[in-house]
Design a protein around this motif. Structure first.
Motif, PDB file in Angstrom:
ATOM      1  N   PHE A 148       0.605  -1.041  -0.109  1.00 53.49           N
ATOM      2  CA  PHE A 148      -0.011  -0.102  -0.301  1.00 53.49           C
ATOM      3  C   PHE A 148       0.871   1.495   0.024  1.00 53.49           C
ATOM      4  O   PHE A 148       1.772   1.146   1.027  1.00 53.49           O
ATOM      5  CB  PHE A 148      -0.728   0.098   1.575  1.00 53.49           C
ATOM      6  CG  PHE A 148      -1.757   1.026   2.166  1.00 53.49           C
ATOM      7  CD1 PHE A 148      -3.350   1.560   1.136  1.00 53.49           C
ATOM      8  CD2 PHE A 148      -1.586   2.561   2.243  1.00 53.49           C
ATOM      9  CE1 PHE A 148      -3.525   2.459   0.771  1.00 53.49           C
ATOM     10  CE2 PHE A 148      -1.505   3.526   1.746  1.00 53.49           C
ATOM     11  CZ  PHE A 148      -3.204   3.850   1.689  1.00 53.49           C
ATOM     12  N   ARG A 149       0.321   2.187  -1.709  1.00 52.92           N
ATOM     13  CA  ARG A 149       1.124   3.578  -1.161  1.00 52.92           C
ATOM     14  C   ARG A 149      -0.311   4.303  -0.902  1.00 52.92           C
ATOM     15  O   ARG A 149      -0.701   4.444  -2.521  1.00 52.92           O
ATOM     16  CB  ARG A 149       1.965   3.842  -2.287  1.00 52.92           C
ATOM     17  CG  ARG A 149       3.406   2.682  -1.944  1.00 52.92           C
ATOM     18  CD  ARG A 149       4.483   3.468  -1.119  1.00 52.92           C
ATOM     19  NE  ARG A 149       5.384   2.036  -0.665  1.00 52.92           N
ATOM     20  CZ  ARG A 149       5.862   0.823  -0.312  1.00 52.92           C
ATOM     21  NH1 ARG A 149       4.233   0.150   0.599  1.00 52.92           N
ATOM     22  NH2 ARG A 149       6.500   0.472  -0.029  1.00 52.92           N
ATOM     23  N   GLN A 150       0.335   5.455  -0.070  1.00 45.60           N
ATOM     24  CA  GLN A 150      -1.433   6.306  -0.244  1.00 45.60           C
ATOM     25  C   GLN A 150      -1.109   7.380  -1.198  1.00 45.60           C
ATOM     26  O   GLN A 150      -2.132   7.490  -1.763  1.00 45.60           O
ATOM     27  CB  GLN A 150      -1.103   7.696   0.693  1.00 45.60           C
ATOM     28  CG  GLN A 150      -1.675   8.630   1.624  1.00 45.60           C
ATOM     29  CD  GLN A 150      -3.846   7.414   1.545  1.00 45.60           C
ATOM     30  OE1 GLN A 150      -2.685   7.190   2.581  1.00 45.60           O
ATOM     31  NE2 GLN A 150      -4.427   8.207   1.093  1.00 45.60           N
ATOM     32  N   VAL A 151      -0.170   7.349  -2.323  1.00 48.21           N
ATOM     33  CA  VAL A 151       0.197   7.935  -3.623  1.00 48.21           C
ATOM     34  C   VAL A 151      -0.757   7.483  -4.764  1.00 48.21           C
ATOM     35  O   VAL A 151      -1.848   8.038  -5.254  1.00 48.21           O
ATOM     36  CB  VAL A 151       1.224   8.685  -3.531  1.00 48.21           C
ATOM     37  CG1 VAL A 151       1.923   9.551  -4.725  1.00 48.21           C
ATOM     38  CG2 VAL A 151       1.796  10.157  -2.912  1.00 48.21           C
ATOM     39  N   TYR A 152      -0.383   6.082  -4.723  1.00 45.95           N
ATOM     40  CA  TYR A 152      -0.827   5.441  -5.423  1.00 45.95           C
ATOM     41  C   TYR A 152      -2.246   5.247  -5.612  1.00 45.95           C
ATOM     42  O   TYR A 152      -3.331   5.339  -6.280  1.00 45.95           O
ATOM     43  CB  TYR A 152      -0.264   4.254  -5.697  1.00 45.95           C
ATOM     44  CG  TYR A 152       0.002   2.869  -6.604  1.00 45.95           C
ATOM     45  CD1 TYR A 152      -0.017   2.889  -7.986  1.00 45.95           C
ATOM     46  CD2 TYR A 152      -1.030   2.122  -6.532  1.00 45.95           C
ATOM     47  CE1 TYR A 152      -0.003   2.548  -9.137  1.00 45.95           C
ATOM     48  CE2 TYR A 152      -2.011   1.293  -7.538  1.00 45.95           C
ATOM     49  CZ  TYR A 152      -0.798   1.628  -9.125  1.00 45.95           C
ATOM     50  OH  TYR A 152      -1.157   0.716  -9.664  1.00 45.95           O
ATOM     51  N   PHE A 153      -2.649   5.140  -4.192  1.00 47.90           N
ATOM     52  CA  PHE A 153      -4.391   5.181  -3.505  1.00 47.90           C
ATOM     53  C   PHE A 153      -5.295   6.062  -4.196  1.00 47.90           C
ATOM     54  O   PHE A 153      -5.878   6.025  -4.558  1.00 47.90           O
ATOM     55  CB  PHE A 153      -4.535   4.819  -2.239  1.00 47.90           C
ATOM     56  CG  PHE A 153      -5.793   5.014  -1.873  1.00 47.90           C
ATOM     57  CD1 PHE A 153      -7.150   4.194  -1.968  1.00 47.90           C
ATOM     58  CD2 PHE A 153      -6.035   5.870  -0.223  1.00 47.90           C
ATOM     59  CE1 PHE A 153      -8.039   4.131  -1.331  1.00 47.90           C
ATOM     60  CE2 PHE A 153      -7.135   6.375  -0.284  1.00 47.90           C
ATOM     61  CZ  PHE A 153      -8.487   5.415  -0.171  1.00 47.90           C
ATOM     62  N   GLU A 154      -4.236   6.973  -4.221  1.00 49.24           N
ATOM     63  CA  GLU A 154      -5.618   8.766  -4.234  1.00 49.24           C
ATOM     64  C   GLU A 154      -4.712   8.419  -5.946  1.00 49.24           C
ATOM     65  O   GLU A 154      -6.625   8.970  -6.222  1.00 49.24           O
ATOM     66  CB  GLU A 154      -4.406   9.547  -3.609  1.00 49.24           C
ATOM     67  CG  GLU A 154      -4.490   9.600  -1.969  1.00 49.24           C
ATOM     68  CD  GLU A 154      -3.952  10.975  -1.708  1.00 49.24           C
ATOM     69  OE1 GLU A 154      -2.889  11.531  -2.473  1.00 49.24           O
ATOM     70  OE2 GLU A 154      -4.189  11.335  -0.724  1.00 49.24           O
ATOM     71  N   GLN A 155      -4.430   8.150  -6.228  1.00 49.60           N
ATOM     72  CA  GLN A 155      -4.428   8.320  -7.746  1.00 49.60           C
ATOM     73  C   GLN A 155      -4.835   7.114  -8.592  1.00 49.60           C
ATOM     74  O   GLN A 155      -5.158   7.433  -9.791  1.00 49.60           O
ATOM     75  CB  GLN A 155      -2.616   8.050  -8.428  1.00 49.60           C
ATOM     76  CG  GLN A 155      -2.087   9.347  -8.090  1.00 49.60           C
ATOM     77  CD  GLN A 155      -0.419   9.118  -8.619  1.00 49.60           C
ATOM     78  OE1 GLN A 155       0.009   8.695  -9.188  1.00 49.60           O
ATOM     79  NE2 GLN A 155      -0.244  10.245  -8.513  1.00 49.60           N
ATOM     80  N   SER A 156      -6.146   5.879  -7.987  1.00 45.64           N
ATOM     81  CA  SER A 156      -7.052   5.128  -8.636  1.00 45.64           C
ATOM     82  C   SER A 156      -7.253   5.339  -9.111  1.00 45.64           C
ATOM     83  O   SER A 156      -8.753   6.110  -7.857  1.00 45.64           O
ATOM     84  CB  SER A 156      -5.864   3.291  -7.467  1.00 45.64           C
ATOM     85  OG  SER A 156      -7.020   2.721  -8.079  1.00 45.64           O
ATOM     86  N   ASP A 157      -8.436   4.797 -10.553  1.00 41.49           N
ATOM     87  CA  ASP A 157      -9.342   4.693 -10.169  1.00 41.49           C
ATOM     88  C   ASP A 157     -10.601   4.074  -9.547  1.00 41.49           C
ATOM     89  O   ASP A 157     -11.759   4.364  -8.989  1.00 41.49           O
ATOM     90  CB  ASP A 157     -10.511   4.661 -11.355  1.00 41.49           C
ATOM     91  CG  ASP A 157      -9.348   5.389 -12.195  1.00 41.49           C
ATOM     92  OD1 ASP A 157      -9.812   7.017 -12.371  1.00 41.49           O
ATOM     93  OD2 ASP A 157      -8.920   5.308 -13.621  1.00 41.49           O
ATOM     94  N   ILE A 158     -10.168   2.865  -8.871  1.00 41.18           N
ATOM     95  CA  ILE A 158     -10.622   1.970  -7.945  1.00 41.18           C
ATOM     96  C   ILE A 158     -11.095   2.609  -6.857  1.00 41.18           C
ATOM     97  O   ILE A 158     -10.460   3.290  -5.950  1.00 41.18           O
ATOM     98  CB  ILE A 158      -9.731   0.365  -7.832  1.00 41.18           C
ATOM     99  CG1 ILE A 158      -9.287   0.262  -9.129  1.00 41.18           C
ATOM    100  CG2 ILE A 158     -10.271  -0.369  -6.876  1.00 41.18           C
ATOM    101  CD1 ILE A 158      -8.479  -1.222  -9.367  1.00 41.18           C
TER     102      ILE A 158
END
Length: 261
Positions: free
Chosen positions: A234-244
């Motif tokens: 889990f990485r917060q930036v990747y999470f925030e950029q995801s459409d999921i």
């Protein structure tokens, strides 16, 4: 969720443990779920260990599970090859380019590195080089199809994030103009296989994992709710950029029962 799920699917590495260390509270959390009568299935794209090795590893760490509760991408590939062999009405020739630990999963098929019907691609660590890539390209150019045990982008190790075999799968697809059959998460058929093993409908199941793409996104594709844990990759930036958009986001699996109750 207005009521507890009948089935919870759990990713392994990064969700229940990292390396050989259980996530704090994970063992107790699973015990609580079982006490509530919830069925558990442990599902993984890990292809460096056999199913027996994975079950043993979990038990050594303190997790309680039956062997048939764990379903790996290698198991799914074996089932897929059996179906393909039945359709072909002849023995299939395969090139199992996988870790030594799981090669025994494919001994029922004929091995042929020169003219295989299918390449079965898994994690092979540092064995990748340009010579191997060109061999694979030429075999595919001559007609072989590609079965990838998964198409993961990256994974969490004790040393940090590392690129996963999705790098090579995507590259081989590009140079051969072919599409690989993906066996593990996020493949819809993989999730259906798990559901079929329990006779539970998708709407009554929940997937828990640290990978927003293959764990949460893959499960949601067939109607399974998804819970993302902020451990492992889990990485917060990747999470925030995801459409999921996960149905739940929790700190770790230790918080699961509180979140869904």
């Amino acid at each position: 969720m207005s009521h507890l799920p009948q089935l919870i699917l759990l990713d392994l590495d990064g969700t229940l443990y990292i390396g050989n260390q259980p996530i704090p509270g994970a063992i107790a959390a699973l015990a609580q779920l079982r006490e509530r009568g919830i069925a558990l299935r442990f599902i993984t794209n890990t292809t460096t260990k056999s199913q027996d090795e994975l079950v043993a590893q979990l038990r050594v760490m303190g997790f309680q599970l039956h062997a048939d509760e764990l379903i790996s991408a290698a198991v799914a590939a074996t089932l897929e090859l059996r179906n393909l062999q039945q359709q072909a009405a002849r023995p299939l020739r395969i090139w199992p380019l996988v870790a030594d630990a799981i090669k025994t999963d494919f001994t029922e098929f004929i091995w042929d590195e020169k003219k295989p019907d299918y390449i079965v691609l898994g994690d092979i660590g540092d064995r990748w080089d340009l010579h191997l890539i060109n061999r694979l390209f030429n075999v595919m150019h001559s007609g072989a199809e590609l079965i990838a045990l998964h198409k993961g982008r990256f994974w969490q190790t004790s040393e940090g994030l590392k690129a996963d075999i999705g790098f090579f799968v995507a590259g081989l697809e590009y140079v051969s103009s072919k599409t690989a059959r993906i066996m593990g998460k996020p493949n819809r058929d993989f999730y259906r296989l798990v559901l079929d093993s329990t006779k539970v409908k998708a709407e009554n199941a929940l997937m828990v994992g640290d990978d927003i793409d293959s764990d949460v996104g893959g499960a949601q594709l067939i109607g399974i709710k998804g819970c993302l844990v902020k451990t492992g990759k889990f990485r917060q930036v990747y999470f925030e950029q995801s459409d999921i958009k996960p149905d739940y986001v929790i700190g770790s699996v230790a918080e699961l029962l509180t979140a869904i109750a």
